[in-house]
Design an enzyme around this catalytic site. Structure first.
Site: not given
Ligand SMILES: NC(=O)c1ccc[n+]([C@@H]2O[C@H](COP(=O)([O-])OP(=O)(O)OC[C@H]3O[C@@H](n4cnc5c(N)ncnc54)[C@H](O)[C@@H]3O)[C@@H](O)[C@H]2O)c1
Length: 263
Positions: A141, A154
């Site tokens: 991230s 986080y």
């Molecule tokens: N959205 C942002 O701005 C952002 C920024 C930096 C990093 N990220 C990273 O991107 C990745 C995806 O996040 P996103 O933005 O799509 O979030 P999101 O919350 O929309 O989706 C996350 C998905 O992961 C699943 N999940 C959560 N815990 C889990 C577990 N223990 N086992 C299996 N599945 C699990 C959830 O059910 C969900 O479907 C994550 O690692 C997040 O930290 C996101």
């Protein structure tokens, strides 16, 4: 089956779902995994209805035994495995160093760090035993690049994911296995929409901090993951690829020059 096969964790929504579509469009069979079963089934049904080769598998990445079982099921189903997109993640609590709860603080690490490590172990054991040069893409991230107030656990977990990427690349390189990561900036998914995107002030602040002055689409992260997992990145391992619209390239304050801008 002749298609390449990828496992995507957290594929029910957001970046994981966008990646499932991107890999499927790129010719992969996609094993979509998530702990939210109803959302996962709906996502799988949607992609199948569009003619893509995808399957759904319930998986909590923090559960080591379940991960081993699901990876074995997927390999038995498809007869091959080429890549892992370690995408599942949670932000966890929003407390600080002075008031965190010891149990709560572990959640982000259990999913983001240990879940990613567990999945690497499961797929890498299969690849090493079968002399397959697979590829892993972790998800770091932009917050791994600096200190933050909230949610700070986080940030710690994503900083640790950077260490995991380097360590796994280091240990698995001799088997031809590559391990890299993407580091998203503010991306329009439920994770960010809940807090930052839905509040106009926070949404604008996030835009202003990036060089491109905008939010990122899940598809743009998926494109980078697809690249790192594939043959076009065959000599790339151990790196973090920021996909953050330039957020981490400079400090926000530096966007206003102390000396005036040169024309
Ligand atoms: N959205 C942002 O701005 C952002 C920024 C930096 C990093 N990220 C990273 O991107 C990745 C995806 O996040 P996103 O933005 O799509 O979030 P999101 O919350 O929309 O989706 C996350 C998905 O992961 C699943 N999940 C959560 N815990 C889990 C577990 N223990 N086992 C299996 N599945 C699990 C959830 O059910 C969900 O479907 C994550 O690692 C997040 O930290 C996101």
């Amino acid at each position: 089956m002749s298609n390449k096969v990828v496992i995507i964790t957290g594929a029910a929504q957001g970046i994981g779902l966008a990646a499932a579509r991107r890999f499927a469009e790129g010719g992969y069979s996609v094993a979509m995994t998530d702990l939210k079963v109803d959302e996962l089934n709906a996502a799988v049904a949607q992609l199948q209805s569009e003619g893509f080769e995808v399957s759904g598998h319930e998986l909590d990445v923090a559960n080591h035994a379940q991960g081993a079982q699901v990876v074995a099921e997927i390999i038995a189903h498809y007869g091959r495995l080429d890549a892992l997109f370690n995408n599942a993640g949670i932000t966890g609590h929003r407390k600080n160093v002075l008031n965190f709860d010891p149990e709560e603080i572990k959640q982000a690490e259990e999913v983001n760090l240990w879940g990613s490590l567990y999945m690497i172990q499961h797929v890498a054991r299969y690849w090493v035993e079968n002399k397959i040069e697979g590829a892993v893409v972790n998800v770091s991230s932009f917050v791994a690049s600096f200190a933050e107030w909230s949610p700070f656990a986080y940030g710690i977990s994503k900083t640790s994911v950077d260490g995991l990427t380097r360590t796994a690349a280091f240990q698995l390189g001799k088997y031809g296995i590559r391990v890299n990561s993407v580091a998203p900036g503010y991306t329009k998914t439920e994770m960010a929409i809940k807090y930052d995107y839905s509040d106009p002030k926070l949404r604008k602040a996030a835009e202003d901090k990036s060089l491109l002055n905008r939010w990122i689409e899940p598809r743009e992260i998926a494109n980078a993951a697809f690249f790192l997992a594939g043959d076009q990145a065959s000599a790339i391992t151990g790196v973090k690829l920021p996909v953050d619209a330039g957020y981490t390239t400079t400090k926000e304050d530096n966007k206003v020059s102390l000396y005036g801008e040169n024309e």
